[in-house]
Motif scaffolding. Structure first.
Motif, mmCIF file in Angstrom:
data_model
loop_
_atom_site.group_PDB
_atom_site.id
_atom_site.type_symbol
_atom_site.label_atom_id
_atom_site.label_comp_id
_atom_site.label_asym_id
_atom_site.label_seq_id
_atom_site.Cartn_x
_atom_site.Cartn_y
_atom_site.Cartn_z
ATOM 1 N N GLN A 3 0.925 -1.236 -0.073
ATOM 2 C CA GLN A 3 0.015 -0.292 0.090
ATOM 3 C C GLN A 3 0.804 1.182 -0.105
ATOM 4 O OE1 GLN A 3 -3.730 -0.363 2.533
ATOM 5 N NE2 GLN A 3 -2.616 -1.637 3.366
ATOM 6 N N HIS A 5 1.119 5.695 -0.236
ATOM 7 C CA HIS A 5 0.503 6.904 -0.140
ATOM 8 C C HIS A 5 -0.767 7.198 -1.237
ATOM 9 C CE1 HIS A 5 4.244 7.927 2.773
ATOM 10 N NE2 HIS A 5 2.969 8.074 3.396
ATOM 11 N N VAL A 6 -1.678 7.634 -0.645
ATOM 12 C CA VAL A 6 -2.909 8.230 -1.571
ATOM 13 C C VAL A 6 -2.323 9.084 -2.352
ATOM 14 C CG1 VAL A 6 -3.590 9.850 -0.037
ATOM 15 C CG2 VAL A 6 -5.189 8.947 -1.531
ATOM 16 N N ASN A 7 -3.021 9.358 -3.749
ATOM 17 C CA ASN A 7 -2.291 10.363 -4.579
ATOM 18 C C ASN A 7 -2.936 11.680 -4.369
ATOM 19 O OD1 ASN A 7 -1.408 11.775 -6.731
ATOM 20 N ND2 ASN A 7 -3.032 11.291 -8.173
ATOM 21 N N SER A 8 -2.138 12.376 -3.457
ATOM 22 C CA SER A 8 -2.543 13.777 -2.534
ATOM 23 C C SER A 8 -1.475 14.655 -2.923
ATOM 24 C CB SER A 8 -2.563 13.681 -1.134
ATOM 25 O OG SER A 8 -1.528 13.303 -0.570
ATOM 26 N N TYR A 64 0.250 7.069 6.539
ATOM 27 C CA TYR A 64 -0.635 6.576 5.249
ATOM 28 C C TYR A 64 -2.122 7.008 5.536
ATOM 29 C CZ TYR A 64 -3.642 3.571 2.491
ATOM 30 O OH TYR A 64 -4.465 2.770 1.670
ATOM 31 N N ARG A 69 -2.839 12.965 5.524
ATOM 32 C CA ARG A 69 -3.837 13.242 4.488
ATOM 33 C C ARG A 69 -4.745 14.435 5.224
ATOM 34 N NH1 ARG A 69 -6.639 8.012 2.321
ATOM 35 N NH2 ARG A 69 -4.907 6.420 2.663
ATOM 36 N N GLU A 309 -15.871 5.855 0.487
ATOM 37 C CA GLU A 309 -15.126 6.869 -0.310
ATOM 38 C C GLU A 309 -16.250 7.618 -1.386
ATOM 39 O OE1 GLU A 309 -11.537 7.981 -2.090
ATOM 40 O OE2 GLU A 309 -11.813 6.606 -0.793
ATOM 41 N N TRP A 337 -8.489 14.350 -2.598
ATOM 42 C CA TRP A 337 -8.683 12.964 -2.095
ATOM 43 C C TRP A 337 -9.381 12.816 -0.879
ATOM 44 C CZ3 TRP A 337 -4.934 17.031 -1.713
ATOM 45 C CH2 TRP A 337 -4.562 17.050 -0.238
ATOM 46 N N GLY A 339 -9.630 11.070 3.425
ATOM 47 C CA GLY A 339 -9.172 10.379 4.502
ATOM 48 C C GLY A 339 -9.997 10.189 5.410
#
Length: 427
Positions: A3, A5-8, A64, A69, A309, A337, A339
């Motif tokens: 996993q 990091h989110v695309n932020s 993460y 976030r 989401e 994004w 979180g």
């Protein structure tokens, strides 16, 4: 599957990409911490500074979850302020909890300075009132916070806040110079680097899958295990159900959405927030925003109960931006994004002991940036033999979420509708 990091915006502007190893062996230590968000990182840093041998297990990447976030705002106090604490829990509890309401932000500032963490810290935060009732509430908040030692507060009238924020949405506000804002992921990564420099161990992609409590506590991952005298569970909204249901039963993950615009000109950015303070309004379902170091507007708001989401984050947040700043009607959104944060019934943090030498800290209900850093100091004090401040939180009563996690989301959402209507009509 690893996993990432989110695309932020935060992931795109990290100071550096740091990869910590996967746990693939048996490790012995003094303290095992599950979760490398702010709670786990703050705890690990205080404990390594105190000379303990610490191992941190992270299921994904450092920062993460919410710690990497969030809106990046250093907001003092708890999700329920000192007036509610006094009424609900009594003067003695209020005195000790109230004495700590500004400590989390002070800890962050000291970490930034001591470990030279480059995270774009800027002082100052504004609570913005949208009606007279909210402004009266801020006047009361100012009096309460001054009773507990904050002398860096200024009540803003309509003209004052119009000079600070280029919006007609507000009738006044409260400026707290003991607040501020940061790049949250860079703060987390800087703290992680400090832990490792002091001899602590951090393992990523190493989710805890089983806990056996005892002396020692044993935490198993897919490829290794940790034996530790003390155990701290600090997974918050990203702790999986089933690892220990006693920890997850009294809270509910909720989602908040953030978008970041394209870069604005210096003139345009300053016309929005003249002194580069962060801002949050006073609604029950509040909006929050600030400028980034490269003059983008970062804007967040709304709550998705149960941490679903949303299908279109921009569609949820853009109307909020335009209601606040209609002059940005043509601005492009570069990042979007969601979180999760962890909500409790009481809106107060949940600290406690699970077994003889096993503890948990979670449930900041939207005030996690500062309170999680305080939490790390308190668990360090407790393990070193001074449990008074930790126990002040641990003694707070916490009810299970109504309906459990299955039915709590729709029931809580219904309550939110009621409070949103009160916000709308100023009652």
């Amino acid at each position: 599957m690893k996993q990432q990091h989110v695309n932020s915006y935060y992931a795109a502007t990290r100071n550096e990409v740091i990869d910590f190893p996967i746990l693939e062996e048996a490790v012995d230590c003094d303290i095992c911490i599950i979760g490398a968000g702010y709670t786990g990182l703050s705890s690990a840093l205080f404990l390594t500074e105190a000379g303990y041998k610490v191992t941190v297990l992270e299921a994904a990447k450092v920062g993460y979850g919410a710690s990497g976030r969030n809106g990046g705002q250093l907001v003092n106090s708890y999700s329920r302020d000192v007036d509610v604490i006094e009424e609900r829990y009594g003067d003695k509890t209020a005195e000790i909890l109230g004495s700590m309401i500004f400590e989390g932000a002070d800890i962050i500032r000291s970490r930034i300075q001591e470990y030279d963490i480059k995270c774009d810290y800027r002082p100052g935060g504004i609570f913005a009132a949208m009606n007279k009732k909210q402004l009266n509430g801020l006047a009361e908040q100012k009096r309460n916070w001054e009773r507990y030692g904050n002398r860096n507060l200024k009540l803003l009238d309509a003209a004052d806040i119009r000079r600070e924020i280029g919006s007609d949405a507000y009738v006044g506000g409260l400026l707290d110079m003991q607040g501020g804002h940061v790049h949250p992921l860079n703060l987390a990564l800087g703290e992680a680097a400090a832990i490792v420099r002091l001899g602590g161990k951090i393992y990523e992609q190493s989710a805890a899958v089983e806990i056996t409590y005892g002396e020692p506590n044993v935490v198993r991952t897919a490829k290794g295990q940790v034996r530790a005298k003390y155990l701290l569970i600090a997974g918050n909204a990203y702790l999986p159900q089933g690892l220990d249901n006693r920890v997850t039963a009294k809270s509910m993950p909720c989602g908040s959405q953030i978008v970041v615009t394209e870069p604005l000109s210096e003139k345009q950015a300053r016309s929005l927030i003249s002194n580069n303070y962060c801002v949050e309004d006073c609604n029950y379902l509040l909006d929050y925003y600030r400028l980034t170091a490269d003059n983008r507007l970062l804007y967040g708001g709304g709550v998705v109960y149960g941490a679903r989401e949303p299908d279109d984050i921009e569609q949820l947040i853009r109307p909020k931006i335009l209601k606040t700043f209609p002059q940005l009607k043509d601005v492009k959104i570069d990042y979007r994004w969601t979180g999760n944060f962890l909500l409790t019934m009481s809106r107060m943090p949940q600290f406690g002991r699970i077994e003889k030498n096993a503890y948990y800290m979670q449930g900041y209900s939207g005030h996690g940036v500062t309170c999680s850093h305080l939490a790390g100091k308190l668990i360090s004090e407790m393990i070193r033999g001074d449990a008074e401040r930790f126990n002040a939180f641990a003694s707070l009563p916490h009810m299970p979420m109504i309906g459990g996690r299955t039915f709590s989301a729709p029931l809580t959402a219904l309550g939110a509708v009621y409070y949103s209507l009160r916000d709308r009509f100023g009652i």
